[in-house]
Design an enzyme around this catalytic site. Structure first.
Site, PDB file in Angstrom:
ATOM      1  N   ARG A 126      55.103  26.162  34.684  1.00 49.02           N
ATOM      2  CA  ARG A 126      54.454  27.260  35.868  1.00 49.02           C
ATOM      3  C   ARG A 126      53.199  26.150  36.013  1.00 49.02           C
ATOM      4  O   ARG A 126      52.869  25.747  34.524  1.00 49.02           O
ATOM      5  CB  ARG A 126      54.103  28.497  35.681  1.00 49.02           C
ATOM      6  CG  ARG A 126      53.490  29.193  36.371  1.00 49.02           C
ATOM      7  CD  ARG A 126      53.150  30.534  36.234  1.00 49.02           C
ATOM      8  NE  ARG A 126      52.287  30.767  37.398  1.00 49.02           N
ATOM      9  CZ  ARG A 126      52.622  32.421  37.972  1.00 49.02           C
ATOM     10  NH1 ARG A 126      53.327  32.998  37.189  1.00 49.02           N
ATOM     11  NH2 ARG A 126      51.925  32.425  39.199  1.00 49.02           N
ATOM     12  N   ASP A 160      53.146  26.708  41.404  1.00 50.15           N
ATOM     13  CA  ASP A 160      52.221  27.418  41.909  1.00 50.15           C
ATOM     14  C   ASP A 160      50.633  26.806  42.022  1.00 50.15           C
ATOM     15  O   ASP A 160      50.762  25.566  41.317  1.00 50.15           O
ATOM     16  CB  ASP A 160      51.276  29.113  40.947  1.00 50.15           C
ATOM     17  CG  ASP A 160      50.854  29.842  41.514  1.00 50.15           C
ATOM     18  OD1 ASP A 160      50.675  30.055  42.663  1.00 50.15           O
ATOM     19  OD2 ASP A 160      50.519  30.610  40.238  1.00 50.15           O
ATOM     20  N   ARG A 181      52.018  33.299  33.089  1.00 49.44           N
ATOM     21  CA  ARG A 181      52.777  34.397  33.912  1.00 49.44           C
ATOM     22  C   ARG A 181      53.640  34.003  34.392  1.00 49.44           C
ATOM     23  O   ARG A 181      54.151  33.364  34.692  1.00 49.44           O
ATOM     24  CB  ARG A 181      51.884  36.065  34.813  1.00 49.44           C
ATOM     25  CG  ARG A 181      51.771  35.030  35.693  1.00 49.44           C
ATOM     26  CD  ARG A 181      50.784  36.702  36.777  1.00 49.44           C
ATOM     27  NE  ARG A 181      50.116  35.881  38.297  1.00 49.44           N
ATOM     28  CZ  ARG A 181      48.875  36.348  38.202  1.00 49.44           C
ATOM     29  NH1 ARG A 181      48.054  35.900  37.120  1.00 49.44           N
ATOM     30  NH2 ARG A 181      48.058  35.555  39.067  1.00 49.44           N
ATOM     31  N   THR A 200      59.572  37.303  46.788  1.00 43.24           N
ATOM     32  CA  THR A 200      59.939  39.371  47.959  1.00 43.24           C
ATOM     33  C   THR A 200      58.517  39.686  47.499  1.00 43.24           C
ATOM     34  O   THR A 200      58.363  40.181  48.276  1.00 43.24           O
ATOM     35  CB  THR A 200      60.783  39.916  46.252  1.00 43.24           C
ATOM     36  OG1 THR A 200      60.373  40.068  45.068  1.00 43.24           O
ATOM     37  CG2 THR A 200      62.147  39.137  46.566  1.00 43.24           C
ATOM     38  N   GLU A 201      57.597  39.355  46.757  1.00 42.76           N
ATOM     39  CA  GLU A 201      56.013  40.150  46.875  1.00 42.76           C
ATOM     40  C   GLU A 201      55.513  39.005  47.602  1.00 42.76           C
ATOM     41  O   GLU A 201      54.126  39.574  48.309  1.00 42.76           O
ATOM     42  CB  GLU A 201      55.815  39.544  45.953  1.00 42.76           C
ATOM     43  CG  GLU A 201      55.997  41.127  44.809  1.00 42.76           C
ATOM     44  CD  GLU A 201      57.843  41.144  44.128  1.00 42.76           C
ATOM     45  OE1 GLU A 201      58.421  39.222  43.708  1.00 42.76           O
ATOM     46  OE2 GLU A 201      58.498  41.401  43.921  1.00 42.76           O
ATOM     47  N   ASN A 202      55.511  37.629  47.860  1.00 44.49           N
ATOM     48  CA  ASN A 202      54.981  36.658  49.105  1.00 44.49           C
ATOM     49  C   ASN A 202      54.797  37.313  50.647  1.00 44.49           C
ATOM     50  O   ASN A 202      53.749  37.126  51.130  1.00 44.49           O
ATOM     51  CB  ASN A 202      55.502  35.354  48.911  1.00 44.49           C
ATOM     52  CG  ASN A 202      55.151  34.730  47.293  1.00 44.49           C
ATOM     53  OD1 ASN A 202      55.701  33.427  47.227  1.00 44.49           O
ATOM     54  ND2 ASN A 202      53.975  35.108  47.169  1.00 44.49           N
ATOM     55  N   TRP A 203      55.838  38.511  50.575  1.00 45.53           N
ATOM     56  CA  TRP A 203      56.055  38.705  52.157  1.00 45.53           C
ATOM     57  C   TRP A 203      54.395  39.660  52.566  1.00 45.53           C
ATOM     58  O   TRP A 203      53.909  39.450  53.556  1.00 45.53           O
ATOM     59  CB  TRP A 203      56.669  39.700  52.242  1.00 45.53           C
ATOM     60  CG  TRP A 203      57.906  39.210  52.039  1.00 45.53           C
ATOM     61  CD1 TRP A 203      59.231  39.251  51.594  1.00 45.53           C
ATOM     62  CD2 TRP A 203      59.152  38.196  53.202  1.00 45.53           C
ATOM     63  NE1 TRP A 203      60.863  38.499  52.132  1.00 45.53           N
ATOM     64  CE2 TRP A 203      60.301  37.982  52.984  1.00 45.53           C
ATOM     65  CE3 TRP A 203      58.566  37.318  54.956  1.00 45.53           C
ATOM     66  CZ2 TRP A 203      61.262  37.070  53.531  1.00 45.53           C
ATOM     67  CZ3 TRP A 203      59.344  37.236  55.429  1.00 45.53           C
ATOM     68  CH2 TRP A 203      60.332  36.832  54.623  1.00 45.53           C
TER      69      TRP A 203
HETATM   70  C1  IPE Z   1      54.649  32.674  41.971  1.00 41.03           C
HETATM   71  O1  IPE Z   1      53.601  32.888  42.144  1.00 41.03           O
HETATM   72  C2  IPE Z   1      55.792  32.674  43.199  1.00 41.03           C
HETATM   73  C3  IPE Z   1      55.901  31.472  43.403  1.00 41.03           C
HETATM   74  C4  IPE Z   1      55.701  30.235  43.561  1.00 41.03           C
HETATM   75  C5  IPE Z   1      57.070  31.378  44.970  1.00 41.03           C
HETATM   76  P1  IPE Z   1      52.169  33.729  43.494  1.00 41.03           P
HETATM   77  O2  IPE Z   1      50.922  32.797  43.525  1.00 41.03           O
HETATM   78  O3  IPE Z   1      52.701  34.589  44.262  1.00 41.03           O
HETATM   79  O4  IPE Z   1      51.959  34.941  41.744  1.00 41.03           O
HETATM   80  P2  IPE Z   1      51.096  34.934  41.355  1.00 41.03           P
HETATM   81  O5  IPE Z   1      51.067  36.247  42.629  1.00 41.03           O
HETATM   82  O6  IPE Z   1      49.401  34.637  40.936  1.00 41.03           O
HETATM   83  O7  IPE Z   1      51.652  35.793  40.268  1.00 41.03           O
HETATM   84  C1  IPE Z   2      52.353  28.353  45.442  1.00 41.91           C
HETATM   85  O1  IPE Z   2      50.857  28.315  45.642  1.00 41.91           O
HETATM   86  C2  IPE Z   2      52.938  29.013  46.998  1.00 41.91           C
HETATM   87  C3  IPE Z   2      53.369  29.497  46.901  1.00 41.91           C
HETATM   88  C4  IPE Z   2      53.665  30.971  45.952  1.00 41.91           C
HETATM   89  C5  IPE Z   2      54.571  29.708  48.282  1.00 41.91           C
HETATM   90  P1  IPE Z   2      50.093  29.880  45.772  1.00 41.91           P
HETATM   91  O2  IPE Z   2      50.000  29.704  47.452  1.00 41.91           O
HETATM   92  O3  IPE Z   2      50.231  30.754  45.559  1.00 41.91           O
HETATM   93  O4  IPE Z   2      48.787  29.059  45.793  1.00 41.91           O
HETATM   94  P2  IPE Z   2      47.499  29.450  44.982  1.00 41.91           P
HETATM   95  O5  IPE Z   2      47.726  30.565  43.860  1.00 41.91           O
HETATM   96  O6  IPE Z   2      47.105  30.403  46.002  1.00 41.91           O
HETATM   97  O7  IPE Z   2      46.514  28.577  44.395  1.00 41.91           O
HETATM   98 MG    MG Z   3      50.084  31.768  43.529  1.00 37.93          MG
END
Ligand code: IPE
Ligand code: IPE
Ligand code: MG
Length: 250
Positions: free
Chosen positions: A195, A28, A201, A74-77
């Protein structure tokens, strides 16, 4: 393996026989890394792939048996289409350049997640990676792509119900049987979860499998995560006492 003096020193402090067998990483902080540099989020994701290359190589060198990387949930969509499309171009990019080395290093590639919703570009690249490394017996490198732990658990429940013999009033499901229906079937549970990016989380990652994993959080953004950071996580992991609910042995 090229190591700088600091990394060499830290590596000497860890017990090479007791490296965690399975390391899982929530990668992340790509977006914030980019923003801090005044760059588009895609630049953070691109640099994140460089970190993946380096960490995969290093984990294989350390003799880690399984490395699981959370790449797309699955939420990244729910992110803007432009970002989703960019993220979906990365597995192919990574595998195109790394596959020969993964094969050479005896790494086996695995996909955790529902392939249905993934664009063909991704499934083609992953299928190629799976086929080319299927017989390898070294490190298992799992990419969690379109992965959500709750979805994984629901799919496992559905599969269990499907397999149920008819006219059965009493059903006994053991932990082993349940785990065999998860995407991670055959993998040991993670010993260490890392993480990056400063959040505390789990974000719907491996909810079942992390029951007794050691958790390690760092504010470092994924594109800046280095071999040295991984060694620090392993050093701390080796100092912890894993009790699994028992009384302390110390
Ligand atoms: C978790 O990161 C998912 C991945 C690293 C692929 P997110 O950026 O999606 O998580 P949240 O939204 O901060 O919980
Ligand atoms: C992790 O980095 C990659 C994915 C979740 C796909 P983020 O894109 O979530 O980066 P932040 O959390 O917005 O900095
Ligand atoms: Mg993130």
């Amino acid at each position: 393996m090229q190591l700088n003096p600091e990394e060499k020193e830290t590596l000497q402090k860890i017990d090479r026989r007791l490296v965690p067998a399975h390391v899982a990483i929530i990668m992340d902080g790509n977006g914030r890394w980019a923003r801090a540099k005044g760059l588009p989020r895609s630049a953070g994701h691109r640099q994140g792939v460089e970190t993946v290359r380096e960490i995969v190589r290093f984990c294989s060198y350390l003799g880690i048996k399984a490395l699981t990387l959370f790449a797309f949930s699955t939420e990244n969509w729910h992110r803007p289409a432009e970002e989703v499309n960019f993220l979906m171009s990365l597995p192919e990019q990574y595998l195109q350049t790394e596959l020969p080395e993964l094969v050479k290093n005896n790494v086996m590639v695995k996909l955790l997640g529902d392939p249905q919703r993934l664009p063909e570009q991704v499934t083609r690249a992953i299928d190629e990676g799976l086929a080319a490394t299927a017989k390898n017996s070294g490190m298992t490198l799992s990419f969690a792509l379109n992965y959500g732990a709750r979805m994984e658990i629901l799919r496992a429940v559905e599969a269990l119900i499907r397999d149920l013999p008819e006219n059965k009033d009493e059903v006994a499901v053991s932990e082993e049987l349940f785990a065999a229906h998860l995407y991670t079937a055959g993998l040991p549970d993670p010993d260490l979860l890392i993480r990056t990016g400063g959040e505390y989380r789990i974000s719907n990652f491996l909810l079942w499998q992390l029951a007794y994993s050691e958790l390690w959080f760092t504010p470092v953004y994924w594109p800046d995560f280095s071999k040295q950071h991984l060694l620090e996580a392993i050093t701390e992991f080796q100092q912890r006492e894993r009790r699994y609910g028992r009384a302390s042995g110390k």
